[in-house]
Write a protein that holds these residues in place. Structure first.
Motif, PDB file in Angstrom:
ATOM      1  N   ARG A   1       0.757  -1.262   0.023  1.00  0.00           N
ATOM      2  CA  ARG A   1      -0.134   0.031   0.169  1.00  0.00           C
ATOM      3  C   ARG A   1       0.787   1.103  -0.004  1.00  0.00           C
ATOM      4  N   PRO A   2       0.924   1.933  -1.135  1.00  0.00           N
ATOM      5  CA  PRO A   2       1.854   3.316  -1.247  1.00  0.00           C
ATOM      6  C   PRO A   2       1.661   4.103   0.122  1.00  0.00           C
ATOM      7  N   GLU A   3       0.356   4.264   0.565  1.00  0.00           N
ATOM      8  CA  GLU A   3       0.461   5.123   1.757  1.00  0.00           C
ATOM      9  C   GLU A   3       1.121   5.083   2.861  1.00  0.00           C
ATOM     10  N   THR A   4       1.235   3.680   3.215  1.00  0.00           N
ATOM     11  CA  THR A   4       1.712   3.173   4.504  1.00  0.00           C
ATOM     12  C   THR A   4       2.980   2.450   4.039  1.00  0.00           C
ATOM     13  N   GLY A   5       3.187   1.687   3.190  1.00  0.00           N
ATOM     14  CA  GLY A   5       4.413   0.986   2.992  1.00  0.00           C
ATOM     15  C   GLY A   5       4.121  -0.519   3.456  1.00  0.00           C
ATOM     16  N   ASN A   6       2.862  -0.496   4.160  1.00  0.00           N
ATOM     17  CA  ASN A   6       2.534  -2.060   4.632  1.00  0.00           C
ATOM     18  C   ASN A   6       2.510  -2.861   3.316  1.00  0.00           C
ATOM     19  N   GLN A   7       2.742  -4.184   3.594  1.00  0.00           N
ATOM     20  CA  GLN A   7       2.486  -5.261   2.533  1.00  0.00           C
ATOM     21  C   GLN A   7       1.550  -6.203   2.970  1.00  0.00           C
TER      22      GLN A   7
ATOM     23  N   ILE B   1       1.388  -7.071   6.924  1.00  0.00           N
ATOM     24  CA  ILE B   1       2.927  -6.924   7.537  1.00  0.00           C
ATOM     25  C   ILE B   1       3.218  -5.455   7.616  1.00  0.00           C
ATOM     26  N   GLU B   2       3.074  -4.971   8.696  1.00  0.00           N
ATOM     27  CA  GLU B   2       3.377  -3.438   8.874  1.00  0.00           C
ATOM     28  C   GLU B   2       4.903  -3.214   8.358  1.00  0.00           C
ATOM     29  N   ARG B   3       5.125  -1.836   7.873  1.00  0.00           N
ATOM     30  CA  ARG B   3       6.347  -1.322   7.482  1.00  0.00           C
ATOM     31  C   ARG B   3       7.149  -1.673   8.362  1.00  0.00           C
ATOM     32  N   GLN B   4       7.065  -1.363   9.928  1.00  0.00           N
ATOM     33  CA  GLN B   4       8.245  -1.253  10.885  1.00  0.00           C
ATOM     34  C   GLN B   4       8.479  -2.807  11.130  1.00  0.00           C
ATOM     35  N   ASP B   5       7.569  -3.836  10.691  1.00  0.00           N
ATOM     36  CA  ASP B   5       7.905  -5.187  11.066  1.00  0.00           C
ATOM     37  C   ASP B   5       8.552  -5.778   9.760  1.00  0.00           C
ATOM     38  N   LEU B   6       8.801  -5.101   8.769  1.00  0.00           N
ATOM     39  CA  LEU B   6       9.477  -5.651   7.545  1.00  0.00           C
ATOM     40  C   LEU B   6      10.946  -5.819   7.768  1.00  0.00           C
ATOM     41  N   PRO B   7      11.496  -6.820   7.288  1.00  0.00           N
ATOM     42  CA  PRO B   7      13.125  -6.887   7.427  1.00  0.00           C
ATOM     43  C   PRO B   7      13.826  -5.850   6.601  1.00  0.00           C
ATOM     44  N   ASP B   8      14.844  -5.355   6.850  1.00  0.00           N
ATOM     45  CA  ASP B   8      15.601  -4.324   6.254  1.00  0.00           C
ATOM     46  C   ASP B   8      16.338  -4.972   4.881  1.00  0.00           C
TER      47      ASP B   8
END
Length: 184
Positions: A37-43, A177-184
């Motif tokens: 989602r472009p607005e949040t970066g969540n997958q 999967i929220e953006r802060q939980d995504l692996p770098d």
């Protein structure tokens, strides 16, 4: 001379065989379609067909949870993104083709009538169909888990939420999967 012709005839077969294996391996490692989602970066992606609890377990294993719908804009994005995805599942033991529904991360399994998201937050936005949640199946069983309805014959307005019984209805869940939980 015949040896060279034999080798030349075998080479294309080996190449075709190698390409097929490579394509099969690529398919196996690709997994489900992934949407950002472009607005949040969540997958987001879909779980396998199953109960709400199975979909939530699959989400947790992937580092996420069943989707938490925070506002009308996210609801609209989810509908636009997932309406064309495979939403087939089982209803009352019968396999139903798309469209049916997707599990979302909302339930009242802890306290009847008190719907909470999987992260423990209460509802700030809701989109239940008229007459829902009604906490009952046609067989009189309790309904504790919420699905985003896509079947116009099951729920006249596509996109409304419906409380369901996970044993009666088994569908795919939308995993977030929220953006802060995504692996770098």
């Amino acid at each position: 001379m015949n040896k060279h012709i034999s080798i030349l005839l075998i080479m294309p077969i080996l190449l075709i065989s190698c390409r097929t294996s490579s394509q099969d391996n690529e398919q196996l490692t690709q997994g489900p379609a992934l949407f950002t989602r472009p607005e949040t970066g969540n997958q987001y992606f879909l779980s396998e067909i199953g109960t709400w609890e199975e979909a939530q377990s699959q989400a947790e294993a992937a580092g996420g949870h069943l989707v938490i719908i925070e506002d009308e804009q996210e609801q609209a994005w989810l509908m636009e993104t997932f309406q064309s995805q495979d939403s087939s599942g089982y209803l009352a033991g019968e396999l139903r083709p798309s469209p049916l529904a997707f599990w979302i991360g909302l339930s009242d399994r802890q306290v009847e009538g008190e719907f909470r998201w999987v992260n423990g937050e209460p509802l700030s936005y809701q989109n239940f169909a008229p007459g829902e949640p009604n906490n009952t199946t046609p067989e009189g069983k309790e309904e504790d888990f919420v699905a985003l309805a896509l079947d116009p014959s099951y729920n006249p307005v596509i996109g409304y939420w419906n409380d369901g019984n996970q044993e009666r209805g088994q569908v795919r869940g939308i995993i977030e999967i929220e953006r802060q939980d995504l692996p770098d």
